[in-house]
Design an enzyme around this catalytic site. Structure first.
Site, PDB file in Angstrom:
ATOM      1  N   ARG A  47       0.928  -1.095   0.022  1.00 18.11           N
ATOM      2  CA  ARG A  47       0.164   0.089  -0.024  1.00 18.11           C
ATOM      3  C   ARG A  47       1.038   1.255   0.002  1.00 18.11           C
ATOM      4  O   ARG A  47       1.871   1.310   0.494  1.00 18.11           O
ATOM      5  CB  ARG A  47      -1.012  -0.033   1.370  1.00 18.11           C
ATOM      6  CG  ARG A  47      -2.023  -0.811   1.248  1.00 18.11           C
ATOM      7  CD  ARG A  47      -3.048  -0.562   0.411  1.00 18.11           C
ATOM      8  NE  ARG A  47      -4.056  -1.634   0.503  1.00 18.11           N
ATOM      9  CZ  ARG A  47      -4.670  -2.555  -0.345  1.00 18.11           C
ATOM     10  NH1 ARG A  47      -3.768  -2.713  -1.631  1.00 18.11           N
ATOM     11  NH2 ARG A  47      -5.463  -3.222  -0.660  1.00 18.11           N
ATOM     12  N   HIS A 104      -2.003   1.067  -9.750  1.00 13.82           N
ATOM     13  CA  HIS A 104      -2.775   0.210  -8.776  1.00 13.82           C
ATOM     14  C   HIS A 104      -3.376  -0.542  -9.542  1.00 13.82           C
ATOM     15  O   HIS A 104      -4.735  -1.188  -8.986  1.00 13.82           O
ATOM     16  CB  HIS A 104      -3.569   0.933  -7.808  1.00 13.82           C
ATOM     17  CG  HIS A 104      -4.064   0.160  -6.424  1.00 13.82           C
ATOM     18  ND1 HIS A 104      -4.057   0.674  -5.236  1.00 13.82           N
ATOM     19  CD2 HIS A 104      -4.146  -1.055  -6.109  1.00 13.82           C
ATOM     20  CE1 HIS A 104      -4.431  -0.284  -4.245  1.00 13.82           C
ATOM     21  NE2 HIS A 104      -4.445  -1.445  -4.830  1.00 13.82           N
TER      22      HIS A 104
HETATM   23  C1  GLV Z   1      -5.742  -4.413  -4.281  1.00 16.10           C
HETATM   24  O1  GLV Z   1      -4.980  -3.713  -3.914  1.00 16.10           O
HETATM   25  C2  GLV Z   1      -6.598  -5.197  -3.290  1.00 16.10           C
HETATM   26  O2  GLV Z   1      -6.572  -5.240  -2.192  1.00 16.10           O
HETATM   27  O3  GLV Z   1      -7.214  -6.254  -3.878  1.00 16.10           O
END
Ligand code: GLV
Length: 313
Positions: A228, A276
């Site tokens: 993260r 992401h």
């Molecule tokens: C992506 O980052 C997830 O948590 O699936």
């Protein structure tokens, strides 16, 4: 619930909601799949499948039995605001595992083969071969050895990278030099030519990718953050790239997403950015995993991926 159908309330990306609703109609006609904000008869809502949850919703759904994250993490939820006692479950499904295995392979090879530098050289039309140590001499340190971490390690081992792994509590995994706890972290860092973060974001891991940690890596190490954004102190990475302590980074997650216009990571010659997409919950596989867990719950069995709220993952 009586004879009424139990309902699942979905809160998240609209396209996924529609795809899941379609599958649910055939696979689980006994469960009414609703897409927020169309909550319908609120007392029928037994399950939440959500990315984030609007504050105030819990007061409206008195018969909620379990909360499922549609992603691999639960850090996007404010755990303190969730009703106590209800199971909280993170998503574990094969498409996420497959995505992670592929992403780490791509990122580790990019760093080992010095791809960020070739991208820069290519833009100026420069043909220049750079020396790259072989994979067999490029130990990779992996922070996080859960299901995703283990899939990542297997993928990198298959490519020939020597693997080191670190987790909160000690683990023994074939093919990985496993370390745990604060002393174990130092031992791993000292040997990792590429460091990959796949940790859950918790109070303990926030900011773990910082100047003090970078200083323990061999000079010129590469960094991959697939955890993260909150794991990384962004200014510390910029300084480490500037000094040469870190040679290049592949980043999929950021403190602020989308990464703001004008952020110094954009256009940095040693940073490769992906938005992401490292691992995305699959449509068919994600709903199958959710449904399998709901069926387990109905039978009173253990849920796959249930979060220990005290631990935060
Ligand atoms: C992506 O980052 C997830 O948590 O699936």
């Amino acid at each position: 619930m009586g004879t009424k159908r139990a309902a699942i309330l979905y809160i998240g990306r609209a396209d996924r909601g529609e795809a899941w609703a379609k599958i649910m109609r055939t696979e689980a006609p006994d469960l009414d799949f609703r897409i927020f904000p169309e909550i319908g008869a609120a007392e029928e809502i037994a399950y939440l499948a959500a990315w984030t949850i609007p504050s105030g919703l819990f007061g409206q759904i008195p018969n909620l039995r379990a909360i499922f994250s549609v992603g691999a993490g639960v850090d996007q939820l404010d755990l303190a605001s969730l009703p106590p006692g209800l199971p909280l479950v993170r998503m574990i499904e094969p498409a996420l595992v497959c995505d992670i295995a592929g992403y780490v392979a791509m990122a580790a090879l990019m760093l080992q083969r010095r791809m960020p530098e070739y991208l820069t050289l290519g833009r100026s039309g420069t043909w220049r071969a750079l020396i790259a140590p072989p994979v067999s001499e490029t130990p990779v340190g992996l922070l996080g050895l859960g299901m995703l971490g283990q899939a990542a390690a297997a993928s990198l081992t298959a490519l020939g990278f020597p693997m080191l792994g670190w987790s909160r509590s000690p683990r023994k995994i074939a093919g990985i030099d496993c370390h745990a706890g604060p002393d174990g972290l130092a031992a791993l860092l000292g040997q990792s030519r590429i460091l990959i973060c796949l940790l859950p974001l918790t109070g303990e891991t926030r900011g773990i990718l910082n100047a003090a940690l970078f200083a323990q890596l061999p000079r010129g190490a590469g960094l991959v953050n697939l955890g993260r954004g909150g794991h990384l102190i962004e200014a510390d990475l910029l300084a480490a790239l500037e000094s040469g302590q870190i040679s290049a980074a592949v980043l999929d997650v950021f403190e602020t997403e989308p990464l703001p216009a004008g952020h110094p990571f954009w256009n940095h010659p040693r940073i490769v950015i992906t938005p992401h997409i490292g691992a995305v919950t699959g449509t068919e596989t994600g709903i199958a995993a959710l449904l399998a867990n709901i069926r387990r719950f109905e039978r009173g069995e253990r849920l796959e991926g249930e979060v220990d709220r005290g631990r935060g993952y």
